[in-house]
Structure formats: C-alpha cells, structure tokens
Design an enzyme around this catalytic site. Structure first.
Site, short mmCIF file in Angstrom:
data_model
loop_
_atom_site.label_atom_id
_atom_site.label_comp_id
_atom_site.label_asym_id
_atom_site.label_seq_id
_atom_site.Cartn_x
_atom_site.Cartn_y
_atom_site.Cartn_z
CB CYS A 435 48.09 23.59 24.91
SG CYS A 435 49.23 25.32 25.45
CG HIS A 561 48.04 24.76 20.34
ND1 HIS A 561 47.12 24.00 20.66
CD2 HIS A 561 49.42 24.82 20.86
CE1 HIS A 561 46.66 25.35 21.58
NE2 HIS A 561 48.22 25.69 21.66
CD GLU A 563 45.69 21.34 17.96
OE1 GLU A 563 45.28 22.89 19.03
OE2 GLU A 563 46.18 20.94 18.66
#
Length: 614
Positions: A435, A561, A563
């Site tokens: 990001c 993102h 993750e």
C-alpha cells in the site's frame, strides 16, 4: 386464559444453530480472541461448520477511523468491512471469510434502533434499552450466524460469540443483558458460556491467586450469567489446588476449569485445549452428537516446524507505529506463516521510519556500507539523543536480510521510508512494499532514477511539481469512515512478471484499503526508466503491482493488502517468495545480480482447499 410466554423464553428446535459465548474478566487483553479461535479450530476438526461474531462495546460504527495505537490494526474483510483485529484471528485460525456484519459495535446497534424508530417501526412505543436494543442485538446475532463463511457456502452449525472488553464495564452491560436473554431464547442445549479469567502469581510468595477470578465470576453472576467453562490465563499451568479452589468457589466441576497458560506461540493453544478435553466439554454442553478429533496432524506439524526451526531470517519492518506490534498484526502473522513454511525462525527488526531521516547536523550512513550491525528491539522509554537513534536505526536496517514497508497514513516518517527503499534498491536487498510501501517506492524511483526531484504524493504535499501519487477521484475528503477503496478487487497480472511467477496465475482477488493511487499520467515515464507496473485493475487504470525491470533479487510493491489473506497452513505467495529470497542473503554481503528470477515452485496452494478439518 393461558398466560402469555415472554418472547425470550421461546425454545429453538434442537437442530438449530449452537452458540458459544466467550467473555472475559478481571483485565482486558487476556486472549479471548485466541481462545475463541482455538475453540473454533477444535470444533472444525470434529467435523462442524463454524462461524464467529465479535461484539465491541465502543460507540464507533467500525474500527476504520481508529488510530492503530488505540485499537491495533484495522482488519479489512472481503466485503470492505473495516473490523476489529480479532476477526483476523478468526479467519486465520478457522480458515473462513467473514463479513462486516460479523463485527457488532454499540454504534451499529444503536444506529439500527434509531433508524427503525425514525421509520415508525415501533408503532409509537417508547424506545428503550430493554427490550428494543437487546432485541436488536439478539436478532442481529441470529441473522448473521446463518451467513455461510466457508467456500462450500453451507450454513454454519456453531457460532462463536466473543464479547469484547471486561465483565463489569459499563459499556458492555447492555450486551450482557441481551446475551442473558439470548440463552433462554435459543433454549437449553444450544448455548455454552466460556469465561476467560486471570490467575496471577504474587512473586513475593510465588502462589497462584484465585481471588481475582472469584470476584470476576461474582460480577458475572450478578448479570445473570453462569459460565459452563472457566479458562484461566496464567504464566504457568494451574496447580491442582488452584483448580479445585476455583471450581468450589465458582460452582463448576474441576474438569471445567481449564488452564490456558503461556506457551511458545499462540498456535499451541488449540493443542493445549484439546489435551484438557475442552472439545468434549463443549460438545456435551451443546448436546452435539459428534466425536472430537483424536489429533490435529497438520496443525501439530505446523507447530512442530515453528518449535524446531533453527535458521533465522531477519526482516526489517520500517513503519511509524512500531511502538505497538498489534498495529501490524496481520503483516507479522503473514511473515510468520511464510517463515514457518520455509522452516525458518523469523526475527522481526522494528525500524522507526522517522529515525532514518537525517537529523540536524548529522550525516546519513553510506548506502554502500553493509554491515551486520546489532539487533534492534523496541524503542527504549528513556530516549537517547536523535543522532544516536539515527545511527542505531540505520545499523538495525543494515542488519537485516529483507526490508518490508507496510501500509500507513500521514506524512510522518515518509522520508525515512523513501530512504529505506533507496537503500534496498541500490544494495540488491529483497524489498516488499504494501500500500503506502508501494507508493513510497514509486516516489523514490521518480526522484532518484527519473530525476523528478519534486515528486511526491498529494497526501503529503497538495501541490508538488510532479504528483506521482494522487487522491482517488471517487474518494471523500470530508468523511473518513468507510470512504476509501475497500474490499476484494480483481488484479490482472502480466505474464512472465515476478507477480505472475509468485501467484502462478494472471488474475487474483485481493483486499484493498487506500485513498491514494499511482498517477496514470506518469506510468509511461516510470516504465521507460525501469519501474514496471505488472499488475493493474480490470480496466487497466489503477496500478496494483510494481516491480523493477532490472535484475534485482526481489523488489515488489503492491497497492492492496495481501497480509489479510494469509493463513497458517497456506502462506500468501508474495510473503513466501519474499521470505525465501531474503533467507538467501548473507549478512554483510551484497547479493549478486541473478540472471533471472526463477519461477518459484510452491509446495502449498494459494487457493484454500475445501477440506480444512485438520
């Protein structure tokens, strides 16, 4: 005439949803989320379909506008919901995909009740906390519990409900009352209450103290709740006399007092609960005719890899919220998942980005000097002079095998992140930007390779000469909550690119949370200079993945993102590739330019399989 039966005493059919309430007492932060997630793992291993709901007593509508220092990271869901970080624990442990409806807040409930009152749904009644607010909460739980959360799209059979905060807090009283009514509403055998409490040790005498738990249960009983199982958080396993004393004073069998003591890592907790027959206790309480799993082979193997790993991989996380690790919880977990899969012991080195910036009168260490340095830990409360912190930050960065810059907002520390990108690019150090991390990589390249010296993001400078990162046209500058580009979006990946080799496909769906994006007007100039945009939105207008055209061992930035989609058994492919390449780098030496990045052959699939019982 036959007396009217109160609505909350309506008994549900036996085949209906089963509910497990997880509450906490004495202090906050005991690990209710991990306990709840671990119970979910055990029930899934028994062949049940499990979902989970988190209740947060704060007045915010969601966690989207909260500072990471206030409440940890904001976890983003597929539907764009900005939720409490505990929903991330549920998704990672139980391998499910939740929705924004699975995170209940006081703000959401009261907004729903007021909206109904404005419409006239209450037919002139005086709107009160009981029954209107409590009924709204119960209806919400029943409705959301039916939402499929697995790839099979089958209706869940068991719903875990975690009540945030601590029993006795004024904010949670209305929820405790609603859940008291809810226990009778769903009927006997359909509701189980697990209470997490603290058993501290007074070091002067070295004895486990039960009084806090006794008083916590007393407070809980005053609200009309009686726990079926008491999970006791302690530094060491509960002594037999401690367990018996809690059982006697809290009116539960000794076998229902469970020790949840400190372990090497949180993935031991399901195994710890299984060893104490918690699945049997819950299945018996809920009258579920299922046999608990005798073992969790895949889960146990994952835990064993974590415990037996000896080779260390040092990763620098350069950010602005390094004082609280929960601010980057999903990034930490994703790195751990990848390291575990590679049989590596992960060492995260926290680098405060502001400390990398050149202080007044000091000299920034040479980019060409690559030394092992010393192991950095958390910033000391007694802060040394800026020049010392600056040197230590650079020594810390140089001591690592890979550099990761996670997402964030605001201008503080951005120049330090740009310096970290420049250091990684020049010294052939594996780099991963997420990001904002991708955006600062674009700014760094524009400044130092394209010679666009005044390049910047309009987030940090409203009128730069070269706005290489700009505010998205559909965003709102007046309302912050829920106005970003949120949720699951498709990215089209260029064939033969690093992203394509990592994913093994040309289309992926990833979760987003951002207001700013790469300016498409500068894409051609950046690409001609060597920064390739190999992943774009479906319409080709938004840059999603960037990589270096030159022979760098690993340099990638993503606007989304990744993750949030990593799982313990199924690490995210970009994190996996990043850890693998970082582990190859020897400290104190530059990595030579490889002739080509070979395709990474993953022995795990990024797509989650249907069978996740173990």
């Amino acid at each position: 005439p036959k007396p009217r039966e109160p609505p909350f005493q309506r008994v549900r059919p036996k085949e209906d949803m089963k509910y497990i309430l997880v509450s906490g007492g004495v202090v906050s932060g005991l690990g209710k989320g991990i306990t709840s997630s671990s119970i979910g793992v055990l029930l899934k291993a028994a062949g049940l379909r499990v979902t989970s709901i988190k209740i947060d007593p704060y007045l915010n509508t969601d966690a989207g506008t909260m500072s990471p220092y206030e409440h940890g990271e904001v976890f983003v869901l597929d539907d764009g919901g900005e939720a409490d970080l505990d929903l991330g624990n549920y998704e990672r442990f139980m391998n499910v995909n939740l929705t924004k409806e699975h995170n209940i807040t006081t703000g959401k409930i009261y907004s729903r009740v007021i909206e109904k009152e404005r419409r006239g749904d209450y037919l002139g009644k005086t709107v009160q906390v009981v029954p209107h607010v409590t009924d709204a909460l119960q209806d919400w739980i029943e409705r959301v519990a039916q939402i499929p959360v697995e790839d099979s799209k089958s209706k869940p059979e068991v719903c875990l409900i975690e009540l945030g905060g601590t029993v006795g807090d004024i904010e949670s009283m209305v929820f405790l009352e609603a859940l008291r009514q809810f226990r009778f509403r769903v009927g006997e055998g359909n509701f189980c209450h697990v209470h997490v409490s603290l058993v501290p040790v007074v070091h002067s005498v070295g004895q486990q103290k039960t009084k806090p738990t006794q008083h916590g249960i007393m407070t809980l009983r005053s609200t009309g709740h009686a726990p079926d199982i008491i999970a006791c958080r302690a530094t060491k396993p509960l002594a037999r006399e401690t367990r018996n004393k809690i059982a006697l004073s809290c009116m539960v069998p000794a076998s229902h007092v469970v020790s949840v003591h400190d372990v090497k890592n949180i993935y031991h907790v399901p195994l710890l609960l299984r060893k104490q027959r918690v699945p049997e206790l819950i299945l018996e309480s809920l009258k579920i005719n299922k046999m608990p799993a005798e073992s969790l082979p895949k889960w146990s193997a994952m835990v064993l890899r974590e415990d037996q790993a000896t080779k260390t991989c040092r990763i620098a996380v350069v950010g602005k919220y390094t004082g609280l690790s929960d601010s980057y919880l999903s990034v930490i977990k994703a790195l751990q998942h990848a390291a575990n899969h590679c049989k590596l012991k992960l060492k995260i080195v926290w680098v405060e980005s502001m400390e990398l910036e050149q202080p007044h009168g000091a000299t920034t260490p040479s980019f060409e000097s690559v030394s092992p340095g010393i192991s950095p830990e958390r910033p000391s409360p007694a802060r040394p002079p800026k020049s010392e912190r600056h040197k230590k930050a650079w020594d810390s960065l140089k001591s690592c095998q890979g550099i990761l810059i996670p997402g964030g907002f605001g201008s503080r520390g951005v120049q330090g992140k740009i310096l970290a990108v420049q250091y990684a690019r020049r010294n052939q150090i594996p780099f991963f930007g997420i990001c904002l991390g991708m955006q600062v990589a674009v700014i760094e390249f524009a400044r130092h390779v394209c010679a666009l010296e005044d390049s910047n993001s309009t987030e940090f400078d409203q009128h730069p000469e070269h706005p290489v990162v700009i505010f998205m046209p559909e965003g709102s500058k007046t309302h912050l909550g829920g106005t970003m580009r949120l949720g699951l979006r498709k990215t089209v990946i260029q064939k033969g690119s690093l992203g394509n080799k990592l994913y093994g496909k040309t289309e992926v769906n990833e979760r987003h949370r951002h207001r700013y994006e790469v300016n498409p007007d500068y894409v051609k100039q950046l690409e001609e200079a060597g920064l390739k945009f190999t992943g774009k939105s479906v319409d080709g207008q938004r840059m999603e993945i960037t990589e270096l055209k030159s022979e760098h061992p690993f340099f990638i930035g993503v606007q989304y993102h990744p993750e949030f989609k990593s799982r313990p058994m199924y690490p995210h492919p970009i994190f996996l590739g990043f850890i693998r390449e970082s582990s190859k780098r020897q400290l104190g030496k530059k990595v030579p330019n490889p002739q080509a990045i070979k395709k990474l052959v993953l022995d795990t699939s990024y797509e989650k399989p249907d069978d996740t019982k173990s």
